[in-house]
Design a protein around this motif. Structure first.
Motif, PDB file in Angstrom:
ATOM      1  N   GLU A  91      66.806  24.599 -29.382  1.00  0.00           N
ATOM      2  CA  GLU A  91      67.575  23.837 -28.054  1.00  0.00           C
ATOM      3  C   GLU A  91      66.258  23.399 -27.104  1.00  0.00           C
ATOM      4  N   LEU A  92      65.281  24.399 -27.007  1.00  0.00           N
ATOM      5  CA  LEU A  92      64.246  23.986 -26.330  1.00  0.00           C
ATOM      6  C   LEU A  92      63.447  22.740 -26.933  1.00  0.00           C
ATOM      7  N   GLN A 117      64.862  20.507 -28.679  1.00  0.00           N
ATOM      8  CA  GLN A 117      65.702  19.268 -28.361  1.00  0.00           C
ATOM      9  C   GLN A 117      65.217  18.805 -26.876  1.00  0.00           C
ATOM     10  N   VAL A 118      65.147  19.739 -25.921  1.00  0.00           N
ATOM     11  CA  VAL A 118      65.014  19.219 -24.723  1.00  0.00           C
ATOM     12  C   VAL A 118      63.673  18.728 -24.520  1.00  0.00           C
ATOM     13  N   ILE A 119      62.565  19.210 -25.029  1.00  0.00           N
ATOM     14  CA  ILE A 119      61.168  18.914 -24.761  1.00  0.00           C
ATOM     15  C   ILE A 119      61.246  17.488 -25.633  1.00  0.00           C
ATOM     16  N   LYS A 120      61.577  17.195 -26.758  1.00  0.00           N
ATOM     17  CA  LYS A 120      61.583  15.879 -27.394  1.00  0.00           C
ATOM     18  C   LYS A 120      62.315  14.936 -26.562  1.00  0.00           C
ATOM     19  N   TRP A 121      63.816  15.200 -26.122  1.00  0.00           N
ATOM     20  CA  TRP A 121      64.430  14.121 -25.367  1.00  0.00           C
ATOM     21  C   TRP A 121      63.307  13.835 -24.220  1.00  0.00           C
ATOM     22  N   LEU A 122      62.803  14.582 -23.519  1.00  0.00           N
ATOM     23  CA  LEU A 122      61.950  14.344 -22.210  1.00  0.00           C
ATOM     24  C   LEU A 122      60.814  13.443 -22.824  1.00  0.00           C
ATOM     25  N   THR A 123      60.133  13.909 -23.831  1.00  0.00           N
ATOM     26  CA  THR A 123      58.639  13.269 -24.141  1.00  0.00           C
ATOM     27  C   THR A 123      58.703  12.049 -25.219  1.00  0.00           C
ATOM     28  N   GLY A 124      59.847  11.998 -25.952  1.00  0.00           N
ATOM     29  CA  GLY A 124      59.809  11.126 -27.053  1.00  0.00           C
ATOM     30  C   GLY A 124      59.168  11.910 -28.370  1.00  0.00           C
ATOM     31  N   PHE A 125      58.797  12.861 -28.221  1.00  0.00           N
ATOM     32  CA  PHE A 125      57.672  13.359 -29.378  1.00  0.00           C
ATOM     33  C   PHE A 125      58.772  13.939 -30.557  1.00  0.00           C
ATOM     34  N   LYS A 144      56.356  15.167 -13.632  1.00  0.00           N
ATOM     35  CA  LYS A 144      56.970  15.239 -15.214  1.00  0.00           C
ATOM     36  C   LYS A 144      56.719  16.618 -15.473  1.00  0.00           C
ATOM     37  N   VAL A 145      55.785  17.481 -15.185  1.00  0.00           N
ATOM     38  CA  VAL A 145      55.669  18.896 -15.415  1.00  0.00           C
ATOM     39  C   VAL A 145      56.915  19.538 -14.886  1.00  0.00           C
ATOM     40  N   ARG A 146      57.266  19.131 -13.637  1.00  0.00           N
ATOM     41  CA  ARG A 146      58.602  19.822 -12.957  1.00  0.00           C
ATOM     42  C   ARG A 146      59.813  19.227 -13.559  1.00  0.00           C
ATOM     43  N   TYR A 147      59.763  18.138 -14.045  1.00  0.00           N
ATOM     44  CA  TYR A 147      60.996  17.727 -14.787  1.00  0.00           C
ATOM     45  C   TYR A 147      61.178  18.658 -16.087  1.00  0.00           C
ATOM     46  N   LEU A 148      60.209  18.953 -16.776  1.00  0.00           N
ATOM     47  CA  LEU A 148      60.139  19.903 -17.962  1.00  0.00           C
ATOM     48  C   LEU A 148      60.631  21.185 -17.416  1.00  0.00           C
ATOM     49  N   ASP A 149      60.119  21.793 -16.554  1.00  0.00           N
ATOM     50  CA  ASP A 149      60.719  23.077 -15.791  1.00  0.00           C
ATOM     51  C   ASP A 149      61.999  22.921 -15.407  1.00  0.00           C
ATOM     52  N   LYS A 150      62.638  21.785 -14.860  1.00  0.00           N
ATOM     53  CA  LYS A 150      63.817  21.825 -14.510  1.00  0.00           C
ATOM     54  C   LYS A 150      64.787  21.994 -15.618  1.00  0.00           C
ATOM     55  N   LEU A 151      64.455  21.023 -16.663  1.00  0.00           N
ATOM     56  CA  LEU A 151      65.377  20.912 -17.907  1.00  0.00           C
ATOM     57  C   LEU A 151      65.196  22.332 -18.539  1.00  0.00           C
ATOM     58  N   VAL A 152      64.196  22.923 -18.724  1.00  0.00           N
ATOM     59  CA  VAL A 152      64.154  24.502 -19.110  1.00  0.00           C
ATOM     60  C   VAL A 152      65.149  25.518 -18.210  1.00  0.00           C
ATOM     61  N   ASP A 153      65.092  25.242 -17.264  1.00  0.00           N
ATOM     62  CA  ASP A 153      65.621  25.935 -16.419  1.00  0.00           C
ATOM     63  C   ASP A 153      67.272  25.867 -16.479  1.00  0.00           C
ATOM     64  N   GLU A 154      67.638  24.655 -16.573  1.00  0.00           N
ATOM     65  CA  GLU A 154      69.116  24.325 -16.882  1.00  0.00           C
ATOM     66  C   GLU A 154      69.539  24.980 -18.151  1.00  0.00           C
ATOM     67  N   LEU A 155      68.540  24.907 -19.152  1.00  0.00           N
ATOM     68  CA  LEU A 155      68.942  25.257 -20.470  1.00  0.00           C
ATOM     69  C   LEU A 155      69.257  26.748 -20.311  1.00  0.00           C
ATOM     70  N   ALA A 156      68.178  27.387 -19.761  1.00  0.00           N
ATOM     71  CA  ALA A 156      68.379  29.094 -19.376  1.00  0.00           C
ATOM     72  C   ALA A 156      69.528  29.407 -18.766  1.00  0.00           C
ATOM     73  N   ARG A 157      69.935  28.436 -17.804  1.00  0.00           N
ATOM     74  CA  ARG A 157      71.166  28.940 -16.930  1.00  0.00           C
ATOM     75  C   ARG A 157      72.276  28.535 -17.727  1.00  0.00           C
ATOM     76  N   GLY A 158      72.287  28.141 -18.897  1.00  0.00           N
ATOM     77  CA  GLY A 158      73.727  27.952 -19.778  1.00  0.00           C
ATOM     78  C   GLY A 158      74.230  26.615 -19.569  1.00  0.00           C
TER      79      GLY A 158
END
Length: 121
Positions: free
Chosen positions: A36-37, A39-47, A97-111
């Protein structure tokens, strides 16, 4: 948002490989998965997975990491507060961009549901 150049420079020099274990630990502590992590990183970065693995194992700074990324066109829909700042108000593009990633990870962790995290619906 007005941040100091010193802060922005520190963020730029952080390595993705150095931060990644903390991101993974945060989501796993909350019952989410490595997949899931990713998936979130790849969505944001296109990697793709191969490129992401290269960054996880490499010594690339966040500046280099995001310079190589193709930011998702819906990244601007990421809003809210992270680390005490509204991500949509951050002026430095890299720090944002770094904070975008932080925010997405935070949302993932919060369920939060993946569809909402990925701004799909």
């Amino acid at each position: 948002m007005n941040r100091t150049n010193d802060h922005d420079e520190r963020v730029a020099k952080l390595t993705f490989a150095g931060v990644y274990p903390h991101l993974l630990a945060k989501v796993e502590r909350k019952g989410r998965t490595k997949d899931e992590l990713h998936q979130v990183i790849k969505w944001l970065t296109g990697f793709n997975e191969r490129t992401l693995q290269k960054h996880i194992k490499g010594k690339m700074s966040y500046e280099e990491f995001f310079a190589e990324a193709k930011l998702n066109p819906n990244a601007h829909l990421i809003t809210g507060v992270i680390c005490g700042y509204r991500v949509e108000d951050i002026e430095n593009p890299l720090t944002q961009k770094v904070r975008y990633l932080d925010k997405l990870v935070d949302e993932l962790a919060r369920g939060k549901k993946m569809e909402k995290i990925l701004r799909a619906g």
